[in-house]
Design a protein around this motif. Structure first.
Motif, mmCIF file in Angstrom:
data_model
loop_
_atom_site.group_PDB
_atom_site.id
_atom_site.type_symbol
_atom_site.label_atom_id
_atom_site.label_comp_id
_atom_site.label_asym_id
_atom_site.label_seq_id
_atom_site.Cartn_x
_atom_site.Cartn_y
_atom_site.Cartn_z
ATOM 1 N N LEU A 1 0.681 -1.057 -0.148
ATOM 2 C CA LEU A 1 0.024 0.150 0.094
ATOM 3 C C LEU A 1 1.362 1.291 0.115
ATOM 4 C CD1 LEU A 1 -2.783 -0.914 2.546
ATOM 5 C CD2 LEU A 1 -2.828 -0.989 0.583
ATOM 6 N N LYS A 2 2.256 0.935 0.400
ATOM 7 C CA LYS A 2 3.004 2.272 -0.080
ATOM 8 C C LYS A 2 2.945 3.316 -1.051
ATOM 9 C CE LYS A 2 8.054 3.733 1.114
ATOM 10 N NZ LYS A 2 9.520 3.422 0.715
ATOM 11 N N PRO A 3 2.672 2.848 -2.075
ATOM 12 C CA PRO A 3 2.296 4.313 -3.350
ATOM 13 C C PRO A 3 1.012 5.039 -3.076
ATOM 14 C CG PRO A 3 2.652 1.854 -4.810
ATOM 15 C CD PRO A 3 2.783 1.307 -2.722
ATOM 16 N N PHE A 4 0.152 4.396 -2.435
ATOM 17 C CA PHE A 4 -1.242 4.592 -2.192
ATOM 18 C C PHE A 4 -1.288 5.794 -0.773
ATOM 19 C CE2 PHE A 4 -1.815 0.597 -4.305
ATOM 20 C CZ PHE A 4 -2.882 1.282 -5.635
ATOM 21 N N LEU A 5 -0.660 5.772 -0.004
ATOM 22 C CA LEU A 5 -0.510 6.029 1.080
ATOM 23 C C LEU A 5 -0.523 7.614 1.433
ATOM 24 C CD1 LEU A 5 2.147 3.769 3.691
ATOM 25 C CD2 LEU A 5 0.024 3.455 3.154
ATOM 26 N N ALA A 6 0.683 7.993 0.044
ATOM 27 C CA ALA A 6 0.850 9.760 0.438
ATOM 28 C C ALA A 6 -0.544 10.533 -0.012
ATOM 29 C CB ALA A 6 1.639 10.402 -0.732
ATOM 30 N N PRO A 7 -0.951 9.733 -1.400
ATOM 31 C CA PRO A 7 -2.276 10.559 -1.555
ATOM 32 C C PRO A 7 -3.913 10.631 -0.063
ATOM 33 C CG PRO A 7 -1.896 8.661 -3.292
ATOM 34 C CD PRO A 7 -0.543 9.403 -2.451
ATOM 35 N N VAL A 8 -3.680 9.292 0.359
ATOM 36 C CA VAL A 8 -4.337 8.784 0.817
ATOM 37 C C VAL A 8 -4.430 9.356 2.281
ATOM 38 C CG1 VAL A 8 -5.814 6.991 2.785
ATOM 39 C CG2 VAL A 8 -5.317 6.131 0.664
ATOM 40 N N ALA A 9 -3.176 10.231 2.996
ATOM 41 C CA ALA A 9 -3.259 10.768 3.760
ATOM 42 C C ALA A 9 -3.475 12.123 4.005
ATOM 43 C CB ALA A 9 -2.047 10.307 4.499
ATOM 44 N N TRP A 10 -3.211 12.965 2.557
ATOM 45 C CA TRP A 10 -3.762 13.619 2.424
ATOM 46 C C TRP A 10 -5.000 14.164 1.979
ATOM 47 C CZ3 TRP A 10 -0.008 16.912 -1.823
ATOM 48 C CH2 TRP A 10 0.626 17.400 -1.283
ATOM 49 N N GLY A 11 -5.600 13.369 1.364
ATOM 50 C CA GLY A 11 -6.951 12.682 1.169
ATOM 51 C C GLY A 11 -7.326 12.936 2.994
ATOM 52 N N ILE A 12 -6.892 12.218 3.479
ATOM 53 C CA ILE A 12 -7.600 11.908 4.965
ATOM 54 C C ILE A 12 -7.357 13.434 5.274
ATOM 55 C CG2 ILE A 12 -8.402 11.573 7.140
ATOM 56 C CD1 ILE A 12 -7.150 8.770 5.670
ATOM 57 N N VAL B 1 5.079 18.793 -11.446
ATOM 58 C CA VAL B 1 3.818 17.751 -12.388
ATOM 59 C C VAL B 1 3.413 16.714 -11.438
ATOM 60 C CG1 VAL B 1 3.197 16.182 -14.353
ATOM 61 C CG2 VAL B 1 4.557 18.448 -14.378
ATOM 62 N N SER B 2 3.890 15.976 -10.949
ATOM 63 C CA SER B 2 3.643 15.043 -9.876
ATOM 64 C C SER B 2 2.792 15.122 -9.088
ATOM 65 C CB SER B 2 4.710 13.715 -9.592
ATOM 66 O OG SER B 2 6.409 14.927 -9.088
ATOM 67 N N THR B 3 3.355 16.246 -8.023
ATOM 68 C CA THR B 3 2.908 17.291 -7.272
ATOM 69 C C THR B 3 1.404 17.599 -7.261
ATOM 70 O OG1 THR B 3 4.715 17.683 -5.594
ATOM 71 C CG2 THR B 3 2.964 18.812 -5.188
ATOM 72 N N VAL B 4 1.112 17.968 -8.775
ATOM 73 C CA VAL B 4 -0.098 18.608 -9.217
ATOM 74 C C VAL B 4 -0.780 17.832 -9.248
ATOM 75 C CG1 VAL B 4 -1.489 19.190 -10.874
ATOM 76 C CG2 VAL B 4 0.628 20.904 -10.198
ATOM 77 N N LEU B 5 0.007 16.875 -9.751
ATOM 78 C CA LEU B 5 -1.200 14.811 -9.913
ATOM 79 C C LEU B 5 -2.111 14.565 -8.959
ATOM 80 C CD1 LEU B 5 0.760 13.202 -13.042
ATOM 81 C CD2 LEU B 5 -2.047 14.479 -13.313
ATOM 82 N N LEU B 6 -0.520 14.341 -7.841
ATOM 83 C CA LEU B 6 -1.048 13.488 -6.887
ATOM 84 C C LEU B 6 -2.182 14.809 -5.522
ATOM 85 C CD1 LEU B 6 -0.232 11.667 -4.118
ATOM 86 C CD2 LEU B 6 1.773 13.361 -3.362
ATOM 87 N N PHE B 7 -2.019 15.759 -6.146
ATOM 88 C CA PHE B 7 -3.208 17.200 -5.045
ATOM 89 C C PHE B 7 -4.913 16.393 -6.154
ATOM 90 C CE2 PHE B 7 -0.359 21.458 -3.571
ATOM 91 C CZ PHE B 7 -1.577 21.064 -2.184
ATOM 92 N N ILE B 8 -4.427 16.478 -7.567
ATOM 93 C CA ILE B 8 -5.751 15.786 -7.296
ATOM 94 C C ILE B 8 -6.613 14.745 -7.019
ATOM 95 C CG2 ILE B 8 -6.971 15.775 -10.171
ATOM 96 C CD1 ILE B 8 -5.178 17.455 -10.825
#
Length: 350
Positions: free
Chosen positions: A34-45, A164-171
């Protein structure tokens, strides 16, 4: 009899160690998966908790339609990220294209610097010499600093890729946050169970403390930084400041780590005056100073009561998070360290 008791105790210890090791192995394997998904999920929470009050107010205005409210918030959030990025990207691409065409046609020209540039502190003399050389013979300037430019280009390319990767992660995080808004109650219940397991009967109190702390940091620190960056970016965009997008990112970072954006905007203001057009430069200076100091009246409005966090905690969290995982850590680090501080402070008081 004693020998049997010892063997039974050893067997229990071995069984317990095997079970703990098995559970630890499952946790480690799950973390890797799950490591690739942790950052966007944590940010989303974090985003979901921070904007939940806004979601409830909007839902009430729409007749308690939670799905419609979450969808609107998601669309607006994505638009707030995408539109400025597209504008800055178009502006940068158009500027590079126009400059390239002018160079090809032999009409590219850089206006000579104002004499006041030489009086800038620390960098004034060197900036004036380089600027003057560029206005007289751009090719000579490029040849003079060729080795430095070769080293800068890969860094610029890497920075653009990271942006670019940060913007995608934001979205992605905003989409996740808008989805989580619909599961606020189950999420709160799950948090209560987790804290009850880890802490005990005061689990619910720590859930509330965590929510208030996250909301306070998101609204009172990150929210204010975004507001300041947004309005300062508008000023730079209308003034035609070169590299306004990059400067805006620096302003955002500086504002989040609780330093005054004036540190970044002061050289920009000086540059605006050196461009000519005193009236426009004065208006831009007033606009920039006002929004650089806007946190003085925005914080009492947005910062939650009773969950104040020392500036040093926010500073260390933001800088440490950014060093650990880039721009994502800038946001998450400040929130995580603030939350840790408040929970630890509460435990110590208990």
């Amino acid at each position: 009899m004693e020998k049997d008791n010892n063997e039974a105790a050893i067997n229990r210890a071995v069984n317990t160690a095997l079970r703990i090791s098995f559970i630890a192995l499952l946790i480690i394997l799950s973390f890797w998966i799950l490591k690739p998904f942790l950052a966007p999920v944590a940010w989303g929470i974090i985003f979901a908790i921070g904007i939940f009050p806004l979601h409830k107010k909007l839902s009430k205005l729409l007749g308690n339609k939670d799905k419609v409210s979450a969808t609107i918030i998601g669309i607006l959030g994505v638009a707030l990220v995408v539109v400025p990025v597209v504008l800055f990207a178009n502006s940068t691409i158009d500027g590079v294209h126009d400059a390239y065409e002018a160079v090809e046609a032999g009409t590219f020209k850089i206006d000579p610097p104002n004499e006041s540039v030489a009086d800038w502190p620390i960098i004034g003399k060197k900036a004036y010499e380089a600027w003057s050389l560029a206005s007289e013979n751009l090719t000579a300037l490029i040849l003079k600093y060729e080795s430095q430019l070769r080293g800068v280009v890969p860094k610029i390319t890497s920075a653009v890729g990271g942006l670019v990767s940060t913007v995608l992660l934001f979205i992605i995080s905003i989409v996740i946050a808008s989805s989580l808004l619909l599961f606020a109650e189950p999420g709160k219940a799950a948090a209560n169970k987790v804290f009850a397991t880890l802490i005990g009967e005061k689990g619910k109190e720590f859930t509330e403390l965590s929510m208030l702390t996250i909301r306070s940091v998101v609204q009172g620190v990150i929210g204010i930084a975004v507001i300041q960056t947004f309005f300062l970016s508008i000023g730079m965009f209308f003034m035609g400041i070169p590299a306004a997008g990059i400067i805006s990112i620096i302003v955002l970072i500086v504002a989040i780590i609780q330093l005054p954006p004036t540190l970044v905007m002061l050289p920009v203001i000086i540059y605006a005056f050196s461009m000519g057009g005193t009236t426009a430069a004065i208006i831009f200076a007033i606009w920039s100073i006002f929004w650089s100091l806007a946190d003085t009246f925005l914080k009492p409005m947005l910062l939650g009561k009773g969950v104040d966090v020392p500036m040093l905690v926010i500073l260390l969290g933001a800088i440490g998070g950014m060093l650990l995982s880039g721009p994502v850590g800038l946001f998450v680090g400040a929130v995580v360290l603030a939350l840790t501080y408040k929970i630890f402070d509460s435990l110590v008081k208990e």
